[in-house]
Write an enzyme that holds these catalytic residues in place. Structure first.
Site, short mmCIF file in Angstrom:
data_model
loop_
_atom_site.label_atom_id
_atom_site.label_comp_id
_atom_site.label_asym_id
_atom_site.label_seq_id
_atom_site.Cartn_x
_atom_site.Cartn_y
_atom_site.Cartn_z
N ASN A 1 0.80 -1.22 0.00
CA ASN A 1 0.00 0.00 0.00
C ASN A 1 0.84 1.28 0.00
O ASN A 1 0.33 2.36 0.29
CB ASN A 1 -0.95 0.01 1.21
N ILE B 1 1.15 6.91 0.53
CA ILE B 1 0.52 5.86 1.33
C ILE B 1 -0.95 5.76 0.96
O ILE B 1 -1.65 6.78 0.89
CB ILE B 1 0.64 6.18 2.84
N CYS B 2 -1.40 4.54 0.72
CA CYS B 2 -2.82 4.35 0.45
C CYS B 2 -3.48 3.86 1.74
O CYS B 2 -3.40 2.69 2.09
CB CYS B 2 -3.02 3.32 -0.66
N LEU B 3 -4.06 4.79 2.44
CA LEU B 3 -4.69 4.44 3.72
C LEU B 3 -5.99 5.24 3.81
O LEU B 3 -5.98 6.46 3.64
CB LEU B 3 -3.74 4.81 4.87
N LEU C 1 -0.56 -0.08 -4.17
CA LEU C 1 0.23 0.93 -4.86
C LEU C 1 1.54 0.31 -5.34
O LEU C 1 2.26 0.88 -6.13
CB LEU C 1 0.53 2.11 -3.92
#
Lengths: 160, 540
Positions: free
Chosen positions: A84, A92-94, A127
């Protein structure tokens, strides 16, 4: 100068300084410069018993002037192999940094969330496709060794 | 930074519940004590301003994500009051709590804490406590002056006991260390059970006065008459008339009502409200009881109450009958129902054009410059501030709101400028990069043409790549560079108007600020030129 953001950031700074003992996975969380409370840095420690163990991961945190209504922008400045996290940009994919952000969160809780993201990756919204593919195929040995390699390469500067 | 930053973690660990209370009285968004607390359907509380700002962007509760909207906001007045009062008493409470945790060996420090407190707003008990601290300090210094062996001294022991007591919850009870001062000031009026000062006078006065006046009053009465024997015999039975609230002797109530109030006349003798009479000196009250207001005016009232009294007597309240009573009574006691201010409605900005929006801003007395986006933001911000102000129990004036708006405008413009500068820097960097790239390609092209021109001197491999690929690639890159620089140019052109607007706006603003400064300087000069002497003296 005493805008709402600055007041709130000062409060967070004070609270962080006071509770520094209660954060095992967070080595550092402070403004980059004392006079600019809208630009912070943090150092996450890789959790023990994970592939990230022993690594120190630097985070760059930018606070928007509409904080806490809008979330802070956070990215890794240390290269990290994680499904991620974008390998090149550190993005950051959060969800809580995007759609699920609420003003009740603070920098410390966000850092804790990122720290727990490291050990609980979410390969369905990747990602870093290579790492995610390994995970999705269930190749834990491959994934772990890849992560360990990158951790040793980029996150342990002292040992090299 | 001069502002005071507070946090629940200020409370010592030993007082965990206080930490909890503190954190529950704070808004989760701004982390300050709740200002105009608003409750959502899900029972979470926030500052009115914060939650309105949040609901502008998203329609969920920040704490639990339940979907909600501005219309579901409800005032939580009692919580707001609790937060307000807790905030007011916080400093004092914190000091007390910290004092109670300090070891016995540091009494001087506790004294300093107590001494530095701002006591103007606190209750008499707390004032007394401060007095006790001062006395204790004086005693301590006196002891130091004599010898240091006087540890068994009464006063010293009492003082340390006092600090112990505060930890066990009986914070404000006074002990013998306070006696020297209290006896001469408010000692007689102490009737609370915790303060059992063995003082015969206090006992007698509390027993004899059938009508107990406020504590301040009794202490004030002492100042007016230094002979306590006379006072203890004083007894008065004034009551407030149930109709006109004037102070009348209890025995005269019925005749007063029959004669005046029920017939709509004003009593010519007893025509001062009880609340006012209570501020008189005892003699004045006695005279009033006997003869009415005609003579009591000439009698001296306690000095610190003079202003209050004159304020009341300068606007005598007169009642002509029943008809006007309720409203007047309400106004007098300050309990008149203030009409709830109307909240401003939200606008659908997309259906408004610039002109209409400008008109709306003008109606609210807001500046109307800038493009539509700025006006929209300005309106939304004012709406939030205004509506939040409506929810507050301590509302600000419109002028204060406008001042806040000025502040907002300044920060908004600063942010905008910063963003603009950043964008421009980025563009410049891009252009630079494009130029560098172009240069590099040109060099490469030159090199490759050299290579193609001299095939004999190079190996066959490089020759093939040179003839096959490079010119083509170079062409592509040239096209790319051209497109990039065109795009940059177009972007610049497109935003040129914005920049010009912005620059004009900033210039206007600077001019206005300059004018204001010049005006202020002129005024200051005028003010300074009149009294030439005093300022340097004050400075010295």
């Amino acid at each position: 100068m005493s805008t709402a953001v600055h007041r709130r950031m000062l409060k967070e700074y004070m609270a962080i300084q006071k509770n520094s003992a209660t954060r095992p996975h967070l080595e550092l969380l402070e403004p980059v410069q004392e006079d600019d409370l809208l630009h912070w840095q943090a150092i996450l420690l890789g959790t023990a018993d994970s592939a990230y163990e022993g690594g120190k991961f630097h985070l760059d945190i930018v606070i928007p002037s509409s904080y806490p209504i809008q979330p802070p922008t956070i990215h890794f400045t240390t290269k990290i192999c994680h499904p991620n996290v974008h390998f090149k940009t550190g993005e950051i994919c959060l969800d809580i940094l995007k759609s699920e952000w609420t003003p009740s969160w603070n920098l410390e809780s966000v850092c804790v969330a990122i720290s727990s993201l490291l050990t609980n990756p979410e390969p369905s919204s990747p990602l870093n496709c290579d790492a995610a593919n390994l995970l999705r195929c269930g190749d834990m040995a491959g994934y772990n060794s890849l992560v360990k390699m990158y951790t040793a390469l980029f996150a342990m500067p002292d040992e090299e | 930074m001069d502002f005071d930053i507070t946090d629940p973690s200020d409370w010592p660990k030993e007082f965990g519940p206080l930490r909890e209370i503190d954190s529950h009285l704070r808004c989760p968004i701004c982390k300050e004590y709740l200002r105009a607390a608003m409750m959502l359907q899900c029972h979470h509380n926030f500052c009115s301003e914060c939650i309105r700002r949040h609901l502008d962007k998203e329609s969920t509760c920040p704490a639990c994500r339940v979907s909600t909207s501005t219309s579901q906001l409800r005032r939580n007045v009692s919580l707001e009051e609790i937060a307000n009062n807790f905030g007011d008493v916080r400093q004092l409470l914190l000091k007390t709590v910290r004092e109670s945790l300090e070891p016995k060996s540091a009494p001087a420090q506790t004294l300093e804490c107590a001494e530095s407190m701002d006591i103007d707003d606190f209750t008499p008990q707390q004032k007394r406590r401060r007095i006790s601290a001062r006395v204790g300090k004086a005693l301590l210094s006196a002891q130091r002056g004599r010898t240091h062996e006087s540890d068994d001294n009464d006063h010293d022991d009492d003082f340390t006991m006092h600090s112990q007591e505060s930890s066990s919850g009986r914070k404000y009870s006074t002990r013998s260390s306070t006696r020297p001062v209290l006896r001469s000031r408010g000692g007689r009026s102490e009737t609370t059970p915790t303060e059992q000062v063995p003082n015969p006078q206090s006992a007698s006065s509390s027993q004899t006065s059938s009508y107990s006046l406020s504590e301040e009053h009794t202490s004030a009465s002492e100042q007016a008459s230094p002979t306590p024997a006379k006072e203890s015999t004083f007894k008065h039975t004034l009551v407030a008339c149930p109709v006109c609230t004037m102070a009348i002797p209890e025995a005269n109530t019925n005749s007063h009502l029959d004669k005046y109030c029920f017939s709509g006349k004003q009593d010519p003798i007893y025509n001062v409200a009880l609340s006012v009479v209570e501020t008189y000196s005892p003699q004045a009250i006695a005279t009033y009881e006997k003869d009415g207001s005609s003579k009591s005016v000439s009698l001296p009232a306690s000095p610190q109450r003079n202003t209050l009294r004159s304020a009341f007597s300068s606007s005598p309240v007169r009642f002509n009958g029943f008809a006007q009573q309720p409203s007047k009574l309400g106004a007098q006691s300050g309990a008149a129902p203030i009409p709830e201010p109307k909240r401003l409605p939200k606008l659908t900005y997309s259906v408004l054009n610039d002109k209409q929006l400008r008109k709306k801003l003008q109606e609210l007395g807001l500046p109307t410059h800038g493009d539509k986006q700025l006006m929209q933001r300005r309106h939304a911000e004012y709406l939030t501030l205004y509506n939040a102000n409506c929810d507050s129990t301590r509302p600000q004036t419109i002028a204060q709101l406008h001042k806040a708006m000025d502040n907002w405008e300044r920060t908004y413009m600063r942010d905008l400028n910063a963003k603009d500068a950043q964008r421009r820097a980025q563009e410049e960097q891009q252009q630079k990069y494009a130029q560098e790239l172009a240069q590099q390609k040109q060099q490469e092209d030159a090199a490759s043409t050299d290579v193609t021109n001299l095939p004999s001197s190079q190996s066959s491999n490089s020759g093939t790549t040179g003839t096959g690929f490079v010119p083509n690639q170079a062409n592509n890159n040239d096209v790319n560079v051209a497109i990039a620089s065109q795009a940059a140019q177009a972007h610049k052109l497109k935003n040129a108007d914005n920049y010009n607007d912005l620059i004009a706006d900033i210039r206007r603003r600077q001019q206005r600020e300059k004018d204001a400064k010049a005006k202020a300087a002129l005024e200051a000069n005028d003010a300074a030129s009149a009294p030439i002497q005093p300022p340097p003296q004050e400075e010295l």
